[in-house]
Design a protein around this motif. Sequence first.
Motif, short mmCIF file in Angstrom:
data_model
loop_
_atom_site.label_atom_id
_atom_site.label_comp_id
_atom_site.label_asym_id
_atom_site.label_seq_id
_atom_site.Cartn_x
_atom_site.Cartn_y
_atom_site.Cartn_z
N TYR A 74 0.83 -1.21 0.00
CA TYR A 74 0.00 0.00 0.00
C TYR A 74 0.87 1.26 0.00
CZ TYR A 74 -3.44 3.47 1.44
OH TYR A 74 -4.23 4.59 1.50
N ALA A 75 1.87 1.29 0.86
CA ALA A 75 2.75 2.46 0.93
C ALA A 75 3.44 2.71 -0.40
CB ALA A 75 3.77 2.28 2.05
N LEU A 76 3.91 1.63 -1.03
CA LEU A 76 4.58 1.76 -2.32
C LEU A 76 3.63 2.30 -3.38
CD1 LEU A 76 6.90 1.23 -4.31
CD2 LEU A 76 6.07 -1.12 -4.50
N MET A 77 2.41 1.77 -3.42
CA MET A 77 1.46 2.23 -4.43
C MET A 77 1.15 3.72 -4.28
SD MET A 77 -1.18 -1.01 -4.68
CE MET A 77 -2.15 -0.25 -5.98
N VAL A 78 0.97 4.17 -3.04
CA VAL A 78 0.69 5.59 -2.81
C VAL A 78 1.88 6.44 -3.23
CG1 VAL A 78 0.21 7.33 -1.05
CG2 VAL A 78 -1.03 5.16 -1.02
N ARG A 79 3.09 6.00 -2.91
CA ARG A 79 4.27 6.75 -3.33
C ARG A 79 4.35 6.86 -4.85
NH1 ARG A 79 6.99 3.76 0.71
NH2 ARG A 79 7.94 2.41 -0.86
N GLU A 80 3.91 5.83 -5.55
CA GLU A 80 4.01 5.83 -7.01
C GLU A 80 2.85 6.57 -7.68
OE1 GLU A 80 6.44 4.78 -8.91
OE2 GLU A 80 7.65 4.09 -7.21
N GLY A 81 1.87 7.05 -6.89
CA GLY A 81 0.81 7.87 -7.47
C GLY A 81 -0.60 7.37 -7.27
N HIS A 82 -0.77 6.18 -6.65
CA HIS A 82 -2.11 5.65 -6.36
C HIS A 82 -2.86 6.60 -5.45
CE1 HIS A 82 -5.32 3.05 -5.08
NE2 HIS A 82 -4.75 2.69 -3.93
#
Length: 395
Positions: free
Chosen positions: A176-184
């Motif tokens: 989840y943290a990775l997806m948000v960092r990438e723009g999710h």
Amino acid sequence: MKVPSHELRARMDRFLLQMETTEPGWEIAAFFGKLNLYYFTGTMQDGMLLIPRRGDPVFWVRRSYERALAESCFPDIRKMNSFRDAAAAMGQIPETVHLEMELVPLALLQRLKKHLPFSEVKPVDAQVMAVREVKSPYEIGYLRQAGKIHRHVLEDCVPDLLTEGISEAEFGGDLYALMVREGHQGIVRFGMFNTEMAVGQIGFGESSIYPTSFDGPGGSYGMYPAVPLLGSRERRLTSGDLVFVDVGCGFGGYNTDKTMTYMFGEPLPDDVIEVHHRCVAIQDRMASLLRPGAVPSEIYTTVMDDLDPGFLQNFMGYDGRQVRFLGHSIGLQVDETPVIARGFDRPIQEGMVFALEPKKGVPGVGMVGIENTYLVTPAGGECLTGESLGLIPVF
């Protein structure tokens, strides 16, 4: 990221045409659902959108009126303290009001009728969903961006998150943290009643075929009975595990859906890999059929009728928990219409977007298969979420 005024006008025009076609003689429609309010006004405030058959629509906002003015290009936004304000401005109250019957609770309906004493309520859910089915170039732009993020995270980044001994819950948090960092955008939305989902369905091994209330082929243990979401704190990744990741990704309000699988530590047996690749072939066949004029129910029966009884066992769900679809439309919500299933007999149109998800449960292994999101074009489905075949080795 304001929705342009010409985009809002086009949506309203399509809705008015849909109502004239399917509900001749309609009088007024009232919207309260936040996604439909956003779709028609470009802002997601607490209020009521009134669309009359004759006259101009008005968005009555309780909170926040100031934010609505700042965010929206909608031409007529008015402040409302209660439904009394809207009633006073309307004059004569129509006899029949069309409402989102799937969304409006009885208490809200009773408060509304106190000030707008209409005598009959009719549903508007099918009409507005029909309007939302075909995506505009503006919407497709956001879907493409969501798909770009989705592909990068699940195909390029997830293997680096998978380490010996990590729990499903820890992996879900890292993902989840990775997806948000990438723009999710941090949330995916469903229309299905009482459906909650923090990230998606994540499972190591047979966790991915564990029973859930979610209407999908995969499974997940979740945290515990009160929170059957994300993943187990106890189930930890070991060599030889299948890793199943079925998550949505959103950008600008619009979602894509994608499932990716991984082999951790060592390859899965050859017969399991063969089952997986057969699911990928089914996905590719369905994608080739996603052309304007194709009928979703016919795509479903064409594919299902070609599968042998042995393969159909545990296909699209495990141990009798099989779903009766092969894919679904997607947009502001993950579960939109039409669906690749029996009963959906209207031809699809260019600009519709579908998530195709053939999957099969394997005893002792988990859920194999794949899911990607496709745009309907004259040449067939254009994949928005990547071309990986899945079962990515992480050795």
